[in-house]
Design a protein around this motif. Structure first.
Motif, PDB file in Angstrom:
ATOM      1  N   GLU A  62      74.924 -19.998 -48.290  1.00 29.30           N
ATOM      2  CA  GLU A  62      74.731 -18.728 -47.586  1.00 29.30           C
ATOM      3  C   GLU A  62      76.047 -17.987 -47.380  1.00 29.30           C
ATOM      4  O   GLU A  62      76.114 -16.772 -47.567  1.00 29.30           O
ATOM      5  N   TYR A 121      76.980 -16.271 -50.458  1.00 27.08           N
ATOM      6  CA  TYR A 121      76.223 -15.026 -50.631  1.00 27.08           C
ATOM      7  C   TYR A 121      76.827 -13.930 -49.763  1.00 27.08           C
ATOM      8  O   TYR A 121      77.097 -12.823 -50.223  1.00 27.08           O
ATOM      9  N   GLU A 148      77.928  -9.999 -50.165  1.00 23.96           N
ATOM     10  CA  GLU A 148      76.587  -9.548 -49.781  1.00 23.96           C
ATOM     11  C   GLU A 148      76.213  -8.210 -50.400  1.00 23.96           C
ATOM     12  O   GLU A 148      75.113  -8.037 -50.935  1.00 23.96           O
ATOM     13  N   TYR A 162      75.302  -8.570 -54.070  1.00 21.78           N
ATOM     14  CA  TYR A 162      74.033  -9.266 -54.304  1.00 21.78           C
ATOM     15  C   TYR A 162      72.836  -8.461 -53.787  1.00 21.78           C
ATOM     16  O   TYR A 162      71.779  -8.426 -54.420  1.00 21.78           O
ATOM     17  N   ASP A 163      73.014  -7.797 -52.649  1.00 26.55           N
ATOM     18  CA  ASP A 163      71.918  -6.968 -52.115  1.00 26.55           C
ATOM     19  C   ASP A 163      71.583  -5.831 -53.077  1.00 26.55           C
ATOM     20  O   ASP A 163      70.422  -5.519 -53.323  1.00 26.55           O
ATOM     21  N   MET A 187      69.690  -7.061 -55.953  1.00 23.86           N
ATOM     22  CA  MET A 187      68.317  -7.389 -55.575  1.00 23.86           C
ATOM     23  C   MET A 187      67.450  -6.146 -55.620  1.00 23.86           C
ATOM     24  O   MET A 187      66.333  -6.150 -56.131  1.00 23.86           O
ATOM     25  N   LYS A 188      68.024  -5.091 -55.107  1.00 19.98           N
ATOM     26  CA  LYS A 188      67.291  -3.840 -55.061  1.00 19.98           C
ATOM     27  C   LYS A 188      67.098  -3.286 -56.475  1.00 19.98           C
ATOM     28  O   LYS A 188      65.990  -2.955 -56.891  1.00 19.98           O
ATOM     29  N   PRO A 223      66.154  -5.936 -50.016  1.00 17.46           N
ATOM     30  CA  PRO A 223      66.727  -7.032 -49.227  1.00 17.46           C
ATOM     31  C   PRO A 223      66.636  -6.801 -47.714  1.00 17.46           C
ATOM     32  O   PRO A 223      66.837  -7.742 -46.948  1.00 17.46           O
ATOM     33  N   LYS A 283      65.449  -9.291 -44.772  1.00 21.47           N
ATOM     34  CA  LYS A 283      65.282 -10.672 -45.257  1.00 21.47           C
ATOM     35  C   LYS A 283      66.416 -11.558 -44.730  1.00 21.47           C
ATOM     36  O   LYS A 283      67.564 -11.115 -44.600  1.00 21.47           O
ATOM     37  N   GLU A 298      66.613 -16.601 -47.506  1.00 21.89           N
ATOM     38  CA  GLU A 298      65.592 -16.030 -48.381  1.00 21.89           C
ATOM     39  C   GLU A 298      66.238 -15.279 -49.540  1.00 21.89           C
ATOM     40  O   GLU A 298      65.809 -15.379 -50.687  1.00 21.89           O
ATOM     41  N   LYS A 299      67.290 -14.544 -49.221  1.00 21.19           N
ATOM     42  CA  LYS A 299      67.958 -13.760 -50.268  1.00 21.19           C
ATOM     43  C   LYS A 299      68.635 -14.684 -51.295  1.00 21.19           C
ATOM     44  O   LYS A 299      68.621 -14.407 -52.486  1.00 21.19           O
ATOM     45  N   THR A 338      67.529 -14.548 -55.225  1.00 22.83           N
ATOM     46  CA  THR A 338      68.562 -14.360 -56.255  1.00 22.83           C
ATOM     47  C   THR A 338      68.544 -15.535 -57.230  1.00 22.83           C
ATOM     48  O   THR A 338      68.617 -15.348 -58.449  1.00 22.83           O
TER      49      THR A 338
END
Ligand code: SF4
Ligand code: SF4
Lengths: 152, 726
Positions: free
Chosen positions: B638, B641, B645, B648-649, B652-653, B660, B663, B667-668, B672
């Motif tokens: 974590e 991540y 962040e 990675y966010d 994700m989007k 994200p 979340k 979970e993220k 991922t």
């Protein structure tokens, strides 16, 4: 002191006697590209002479087998027996004075022998001496020599 | 150090061969040495072998295949170390032409490893009229194999009891002892000797390497270059071979008997000039070697930091290229073979050791190269150049691979951070991040054969399972952070953010070494290969192209660590087309056989697919062997991540199509992870297809036929696998 071939571009008449002499002297044949001195026409009646100034010694530092050394007279010499023909010295020479001929296994350069001087009709060539320049010393070799002297 | 004379070595056996001149780059014969029976024999190289396998690594793999069985393991007597050179090897005009290719069944992976190494041994061996040297068997006593390339003599000696074991002393002793038959050697004699050796670390650890020496006239001492990866040094020591010694004098411009020696000079001189003019403006290889990459990697978040958890740290500049430039002795022609003006083989001279058996002595440290500086530096959170140099020196002299050691040690340190390790379990060694003294103690313990050193030396694959079983560590976490593929530790680039590079590392024959493909900039920074098909094309082209260096005895560095000034104008600058042209022209000038770009790739494809089939024959080479640990693919933890962040966010989007917002981090991390694993699977599909392999990674008979590698023994292996019989 450094012994070297002093070049007077302003006096050169472009007869190529020096080139012929040098090629004959070391290759026993007259091939201009095999001469250790080169004459370049730059404009009508004007020429540029190229031969090693024996001073920068970049080739001495670059040679991987230490085939190139400076002799007692300050002249940069190639030991053909040690040379592996890599041409790194040719590449590193800033004025194109270190030369090679395609297919010949070792390079060659002016060693200030003076043979050409006598055949120049215009006094454009001269065997001369100059002060050794500190800039031409190889830092690693100097440091090693100092280290050895100090017995470290 | 005691000096030895040749008389101190007990002669066990001697063989004499007719010295043979190399013709058009080939000797057309190989030397087979069995240290068990103390026999040396010659084998001829057939025209068919030359055509299909080209040379170098191709010859090595072919000889190794013939010498071993599907059931052969690394420590069976029939396993071999093959050193092979290739047709271009040994020319002095083209920079980077002195490489030897070493292959063996690896103690780390069980499949063939190949390693590309400098030093004078390979060329000297070749000029005795040998395209390759096979070493088989296991000796009863500590053995030295001596090859006199001028006289055609092969001798087996018993090593005197007092002979050193660690390379920096052993190679020095052997170089002096074998430089002349009688009398005191001069510098030229010393330069005519090259030694292959390992060290005490390789007695105990499968990450043992081979050092190939060269005598440095200016430093008046021994330098070593490493065949580092995959544990070949361990194989050498398992065979009770202390060293291989080769002697040759009389190197000159055309010992390869090139078809067109003037063309070899012309092409070589062109590159020499390019290097002399451009290097200072480009990579500064002549001043910094590959260490020039340090700050570039740190800036791009690619420099392994804390076991590849991060790619960057504010402390990065403390071990940047300019730091190394100051430490390296400058203005020396530091090539690992004559005529390499790229001269990247730098060294730190008169380095005072602070630990271990040689504490208090001054030594010459070869390197560090980028991989060592990253693996033993930032990845261990060590930003003290002295610590890196100390580790680098001891790795080399003990015969331990800096890359495997660095990656293994960073794994240990992460285990320490998470409480999996403590002083009770490490026999008192503190393995906190940045403690290089702890790391070097592990190395000393490895060389001394002490418990924790030997355990650590088994490598991360073993350790991950062992720590889970013995210390109750979370098995999945151990697996995630043990950076290896097929048992070989990953080399030192962050591959997390480049899917193509994950493939470049793990869709390889030998394991995650960057010499097959380095696609991070193309992929991640410049986004030039966006689709799976683009990536697959790159993961076909580059591994094939780069395999070619190993077939020829060439170094990869002068290909793209210097570029023509106008390289960018080409439509595909990443391939450095002008240099590729140099290569096939050089090949033609030496061998007298025509070759073009496609032909070059075809030569590699044959050997690459043969190597894959070799893996298949050894029961491996399956899709499941080609997956990375998750640390190489994305954030495991974590806080890992959270450190990136935003990146990675955003992904994700945009890429995954999940918002994200709201979340939890856990979970993220999971989302991922699932996405990245799926991406990798799609990548495998595309790459295997492009390479002409089945979905399980086996070369198809049709493809083997198309590339001219449809040898009956190879077809038998792939057919059995495809039919589910093996
Ligand atoms: S060509 Fe000969 S003299 Fe010149 S650098 Fe190479 S080895 Fe030295
Ligand atoms: S670039 Fe470096 S590693 Fe490659 S051949 Fe030259 S000196 Fe050796």
């Amino acid at each position: 002191m450094i012994k070297y071939l002093k070049l007077h571009d302003d006096k050169c008449v472009g007869c190529l006697n020096c080139v012929a002499t040098c090629s004959r002297m070391y290759f026993k044949e007259e091939v201009p590209a095999k001469a250790r001195i080169q004459v370049f026409p730059v404009a009508p009646g004007s020429h540029h002479l190229v031969a090693c100034d024996q001073e920068c010694r970049l080739c001495v530092a670059e040679c991987p087998v230490q085939a190139i050394t400076v002799n007692a007279k300050g002249v940069v010499m190639i030991n053909k027996g040690l040379c592996v023909g890599c041409l790194a010295c040719v590449a590193v020479c800033p004025i194109g004075a270190m030369r090679y001929y395609p297919g010949e296994s070792t390079p060659f350069k002016c060693i200030a022998c003076g043979a050409c001087v006598k055949t120049c009709p215009a006094n454009a060539l001269e065997l001369a001496e100059k002060e050794d320049s500190p800039a031409s010393r190889m830092p690693f070799e100097v440091a090693e020599a100092v280290r050895k002297q100090e017995g470290k | 150090m005691s000096a030895f004379d040749k008389k101190d070595f007990k002669l066990l056996a001697e063989y004499k061969f007719e010295p043979k001149a190399v013709h058009r780059g080939y000797a057309m014969r190989s030397l087979h040495v069995d240290v068990g029976t103390k026999k040396a024999t010659q084998k001829s190289v057939s025209e068919d072998m030359k055509k299909r396998f080209t040379g170098g690594k191709g010859f090595g793999l072919k000889l190794l295949w013939d010498a071993t069985k599907p059931s052969t393991t690394w420590n069976d007597p029939e396993n071999e170390i093959v050193i092979a050179m290739g047709p271009i090897c040994g020319n002095t005009n083209y920079p980077g032409s002195g490489k030897s290719l070493v292959v063996s069944l690896s103690p780390m992976t069980g499949v063939p490893i190949d390693s590309n190494v400098g030093g004078y041994f390979g060329p000297y061996l070749k000029f005795g009229g040998w395209d390759a040297l096979e070493i088989q068997g296991k000796a009863a006593v500590e053995t030295i194999v001596f090859i006199d390339s001028n006289a055609g003599i092969v001798r087996f000696y018993e090593a005197p009891a007092a002979l050193q074991q660690d390379t920096h002393l052993l190679a020095e002793e052997l170089t002096h002892a074998f430089a002349t038959d009688e009398g005191t050697p001069d510098a030229k004699d010393l330069q005519s000797v090259s030694v292959v050796s390992a060290g005490r670390g390789a007695d105990h650890s499968p990450m043992g390497l081979l050092n190939f020496s060269l005598y440095d006239k200016r430093r008046q001492g021994i330098r070593v270059k490493q065949a580092g990866r995959g544990g070949i040094g361990r194989v050498l020591r398992d065979k009770k071979i202390r060293a291989l010694v080769c002697r040759f004098s009389g190197v000159h411009q055309n010992l390869n008997d090139a078809a067109d020696p003037a063309a070899v000079q012309r092409i070589g001189l062109k590159l020499h000039r390019e290097i002399i003019v451009n290097d200072d403006k480009q990579c500064k290889m002549r001043k910094q070697g590959t260490a020039h990459l340090m700050e570039v990697m740190n800036d791009y978040d690619l420099l392994p930091t804390k076991n590849h958890k991060y790619g960057q740290d504010p402390k990065g500049p403390e071990i940047a290229s300019w730091v190394w430039e100051k430490l390296f002795s400058q203005k020396l022609p530091d090539g690992c073979w004559y005529g390499c003006t790229m001269a990247c083989a730098h060294a730190v001279d008169h380095f005072l050791l602070e630990t271990g058996p040689y504490k208090g002595t001054k030594v010459c440290v070869d390197g560090p190269e980028y991989e060592s500086a990253a693996g033993l530096g930032s990845n261990l959170y060590v930003y003290d150049p002295h610590g890196i140099l100390e580790l680098n020196f001891y790795c080399d002299t003990y015969g331990i691979d800096t890359i495997s050691f660095g990656t293994m040690c960073s794994f240990l340190m992460e285990c320490w951070e998470h409480g999996v390790l403590n002083k009770d379990r490490t026999d008192g060694i503190d393995l906190s991040w940045g403690n290089w003294q702890g790391a070097v103690q592990v190395l000393h313990d490895m060389a001394d054969g002490k418990r924790f050193g030997v355990l650590a030396g088994k490598g991360v694959k073993f350790l991950a399972e062992y720590f889970a079983k013995e210390y109750g560590a979370d098995a999945q976490f151990m697996k995630d952070i043990a950076l290896h593929g097929k048992g070989l530790e990953q080399s030192e680039y962050i591959s997390k953010e480049s899917l193509a590079q994950q493939g470049g590392y793990y869709l390889t024959n030998k394991g995650p070494q960057h010499d097959e493909a380095w696609l991070i900039f193309m992929d991640m920074v410049n986004n030039r290969i966006p689709s799976f098909e683009n990536k697959a094309e790159a993961l076909h082209y580059f591994p094939m192209f780069r395999t070619w260096f190993g077939l020829q005895g060439l170094c990869k560095l002068p290909w793209n660590d210097v570029e023509p000034a106008d390289n960018a104008k080409h439509p595909e600058p990443n391939k450095v087309p002008e240099h590729v042209q140099n290569y096939y022209e050089l090949y033609s000038a030496i061998t007298g056989e025509s070759l073009d770009w496609d032909g070059l790739i075809r030569q590699s494809e044959r050997v690459y697919n043969f190597q894959r089939a070799f893996n298949v024959r050894q029961g491996r080479g399956q899709r499941k062997d080609d997956y990375p640990p998750y640390r190489a693919m994305g954030p495991v933890l974590e806080d890992e991540y959270l450190a990136r962040e935003e990146r990675y966010d955003k992904q994700m989007k945009e890429k995954i199509g999940i918002d994200p917002a709201g979340k939890s981090v856990a979970e993220k991390v999971r989302i991922t992870r699932e996405f990245r694993l799926k991406q990798y699977d799609s990548l495998i599909d595309a790459v295997f297809k492009r390479r002409g392999w089945t979905g399980d990674g086996c070369p198809t008979p049709e493809h083997l036929k198309a590339i001219g590698m449809d040898l009956p023994e190879v077809l038998e292996v792939v057919n059995a696998r495809i039919a589910g019989r093996a």
